[in-house]
Write an enzyme that holds these catalytic residues in place. Structure first.
Site, PDB file in Angstrom:
ATOM      1  N   ARG A   1       0.815  -1.215   0.000  1.00 48.65           N
ATOM      2  CA  ARG A   1       0.000   0.000   0.000  1.00 48.65           C
ATOM      3  C   ARG A   1       0.855   1.275   0.000  1.00 48.65           C
ATOM      4  O   ARG A   1       0.618   2.187  -0.790  1.00 48.65           O
ATOM      5  CB  ARG A   1      -0.886   0.003   1.252  1.00 48.65           C
TER       6      ARG A   1
ATOM      7  N   TYR B   1     -14.463  -2.165   3.926  1.00 49.66           N
ATOM      8  CA  TYR B   1     -13.764  -1.807   5.177  1.00 49.66           C
ATOM      9  C   TYR B   1     -14.201  -0.462   5.743  1.00 49.66           C
ATOM     10  O   TYR B   1     -13.485   0.119   6.557  1.00 49.66           O
ATOM     11  CB  TYR B   1     -12.245  -1.709   4.955  1.00 49.66           C
TER      12      TYR B   1
ATOM     13  N   CYS C   1     -25.741  -1.570  -8.452  1.00 51.63           N
ATOM     14  CA  CYS C   1     -27.076  -1.811  -7.913  1.00 51.63           C
ATOM     15  C   CYS C   1     -26.985  -2.348  -6.502  1.00 51.63           C
ATOM     16  O   CYS C   1     -27.190  -3.547  -6.262  1.00 51.63           O
ATOM     17  CB  CYS C   1     -27.826  -2.766  -8.817  1.00 51.63           C
TER      18      CYS C   1
HETATM   19  N1  LLP Z   1       3.141  -9.071   3.179  1.00 46.29           N
HETATM   20  C1  LLP Z   1       2.130  -9.910   3.461  1.00 46.29           C
HETATM   21  C2  LLP Z   1       2.432 -11.272   3.889  1.00 46.29           C
HETATM   22  C3  LLP Z   1       0.802  -9.464   3.336  1.00 46.29           C
HETATM   23  O1  LLP Z   1      -0.190 -10.301   3.630  1.00 46.29           O
HETATM   24  C4  LLP Z   1       0.541  -8.133   2.920  1.00 46.29           C
HETATM   25  C5  LLP Z   1      -0.827  -7.653   2.770  1.00 46.29           C
HETATM   26  C6  LLP Z   1       1.628  -7.304   2.614  1.00 46.29           C
HETATM   27  C7  LLP Z   1       2.923  -7.806   2.772  1.00 46.29           C
HETATM   28  C8  LLP Z   1       1.455  -5.894   2.145  1.00 46.29           C
HETATM   29  O2  LLP Z   1       0.834  -5.105   3.110  1.00 46.29           O
HETATM   30  P1  LLP Z   1       0.675  -3.518   2.852  1.00 46.29           P
HETATM   31  O3  LLP Z   1       2.060  -2.913   2.896  1.00 46.29           O
HETATM   32  O4  LLP Z   1       0.031  -3.336   1.549  1.00 46.29           O
HETATM   33  O5  LLP Z   1      -0.177  -3.068   3.986  1.00 46.29           O
HETATM   34  N2  LLP Z   1      -7.174  -5.426   0.798  1.00 46.29           N
HETATM   35  C9  LLP Z   1      -6.833  -4.746   2.040  1.00 46.29           C
HETATM   36  C10 LLP Z   1      -5.393  -4.958   2.403  1.00 46.29           C
HETATM   37  C11 LLP Z   1      -5.033  -6.420   2.560  1.00 46.29           C
HETATM   38  C12 LLP Z   1      -3.587  -6.613   2.876  1.00 46.29           C
HETATM   39  C13 LLP Z   1      -3.225  -8.062   2.776  1.00 46.29           C
HETATM   40  N3  LLP Z   1      -1.847  -8.364   3.003  1.00 46.29           N
HETATM   41  C14 LLP Z   1      -7.163  -3.265   1.908  1.00 46.29           C
HETATM   42  O6  LLP Z   1      -7.636  -2.848   0.849  1.00 46.29           O
HETATM   43  O7  LLP Z   1      -6.997  -2.506   2.839  1.00 46.29           O
END
Ligand code: LLP
Length: 437
Positions: free
Chosen positions: A290, A331, A358
């Protein structure tokens, strides 16, 4: 300030219209249509350099972009150029990264239920590391590797028992999690690898404590737990592990209420815990998704219908919504928006930006403060680079939007808009249902 602390891409300018990457967003909407994902290359490269700078005193760092945030071939190329490796979780992500020309040694395969086919593909493509999530998978990986006469370098995914303040669905480090080995199971899996799984080389430990995290103390705690566990494994099993993956999770600023720390503060938490607890400093993998891509992305929409309900609340409908950005409905995620073509109109009114799908829950932003919206106006929703396109669907049989990369007043299409033919391209009609003309 690092890029994840800004709501807007770093190149955002206000002239007559809103400008990003030197491109007038109204022109982009006209040229490519809406909804449109726009990615600012300078912001992506900027945050990559913030990561490299923040950890520059720590030579053993490996940045692994978490592809799940946004995985398209052009984005992978940029991150590859910036020296990042890749955290992948599916055959699709492996295939995208491979076809983008990445050295597969820089790729780490995560996930809690990798299939036999995916493991075979990963071994065939020479993926550098596997993060093994559970007993079943360790056995499967060993047998697939053995059948191919290959060795797999593995990290063990553990649940460190850390609770972070973030949305329940994106917490992962607490003990009640579907991911990873519980601390009490580590000795058993290490013994299995040592004695039985001859095709697995144990290199280190992996944890990921959640996503959209604002407190760096939990990273400090995580490093402490991982370092101590590595030391304990050495004592008990005589195995020296030289690698540690601390996952991703650094937050971004969706609205003024969000206050994520800069990458430098995260780096300080990690390195200070490391210097305090580790005797031999291991290789550290960090897997941000992210924070690398969210701020660089915006989505453009065109305003359509509107209505005022009894009591005065005004709904303004856009030509996209929950299928291109499911985060508000999944969320309760909050976003910030501006009207691209009415920057000088300074009398904002409160409106609820509704999607076109919808479903009553398809609301992009409640109570946005925007001025004099009329049909045809272009809305820019900020911070949509991560987990928007990657979680997009074809709900209501709507084509997924195009994606454009902007840089130095130039725009390039990096994902084509889906067509109506794309939507039916995988459909088949059994002979007995075919219409005879
Ligand atoms: N490493 C692992 C093992 C992970 O499961 C994740 C994210 C990351 C790295 C990366 O995390 P980040 O830096 O993006 O926070 N769909 C959700 C977020 C799900 C994150 C899943 N795992 C949302 O839209 O907020």
């Amino acid at each position: 300030m690092s890029e994840n602390q800004s709501i807007k891409p770093v190149t955002t300018e206000e002239k007559n219209n809103l400008i990003i990457g030197g491109c007038d967003l109204a022109d982009l909407a006209e040229k490519y249509g809406t909804p449109l994902y726009v990615i600012d290359e300078a912001t992506v490269r900027g945050i990559c350099r913030s990561y490299q700078d923040a950890f520059s005193e720590y030579p053993n760092i490996r940045m692994m972009y978490a592809c799940k945030a946004l995985c398209t071939s052009a984005i992978i190329r940029i991150l590859d150029e910036e020296g990042f490796g890749f955290d992948v979780v599916s055959a699709g992500e492996i295939y995208t990264v491979y076809n983008s020309g990445v050295d597969m040694e820089k790729v780490l395969f995560n996930g809690n239920n990798k299939s036999k086919r995916e493991i075979e593909l990963a071994l065939d493509y020479g993926v550098g590391r596997f993060s093994v999530d559970n007993f079943y998978e360790a056995e499967l990986l060993n047998s697939v590797a053995s059948a191919k006469n290959k060795q797999a370098d593995v990290l063990l995914r553990i649940t460190p028992g850390i609770e972070c303040h973030t949305h329940d669905y994106i917490k992962t480090g607490q003990t009640d999690s579907k991911f990873g080995f519980d601390l009490s199971q580590i000795d058993d899996i290490v013994n299995l690898i040592k004695n039985d799984y001859k095709n697995l080389n144990l290199r280190g430990l992996h944890a990921h404590i959640g996503s959209q995290i604002f407190e760096t103390q939990c990273y400090y705690d995580e490093v402490e737990i991982l370092v101590k566990e590595i030391a304990r494994i050495k004592d008990v099993h005589g195995i020296s592990l030289n690698e540690m993956n601390i996952g991703g999770g650094l937050g971004v600023k969706y609205t003024e209420a969000d206050n994520p720390p800069p990458v430098s503060v995260l780096a300080r938490a990690v390195t200070s815990a490391m210097h305090k607890y580790a005797i031999d400093i291991p290789i550290i993998y960090i897997e941000p998704g992210r924070s690398v891509i969210s701020t660089a992305g915006v989505t453009l929409y065109t305003v359509g219908s509107s209505k005022v309900v009894p009591g005065g609340k005004k709904y303004v409908a856009l030509d996209g919504g929950m299928a291109d950005n499911p985060r508000p409905s999944m969320y309760q995620a909050k976003y910030t928006a501006e009207v691209v073509n009415k920057l000088n109109n300074k009398e904002p009114e409160k409106v609820t930006l509704a999607g076109r799908y919808c479903e009553s829950g398809d609301i992009l932003i409640e109570d946005a403060e925007l001025s004099g919206l009329e049909p045809g106006d272009i809305i820019c929703v900020y911070n949509t680079g991560a987990y928007n396109y990657s979680m997009a669907s074809n709900y209501n049989r709507v084509e997924k939007p195009a994606m454009v990369l902007v840089n130095n007043s130039h725009s390039d299409i990096i994902v084509y808009r889906e067509t109506l033919d794309d939507l039916i391209s995988k459909d088949c009609i059994p002979d007995r249902l075919k219409k005879n003309d």
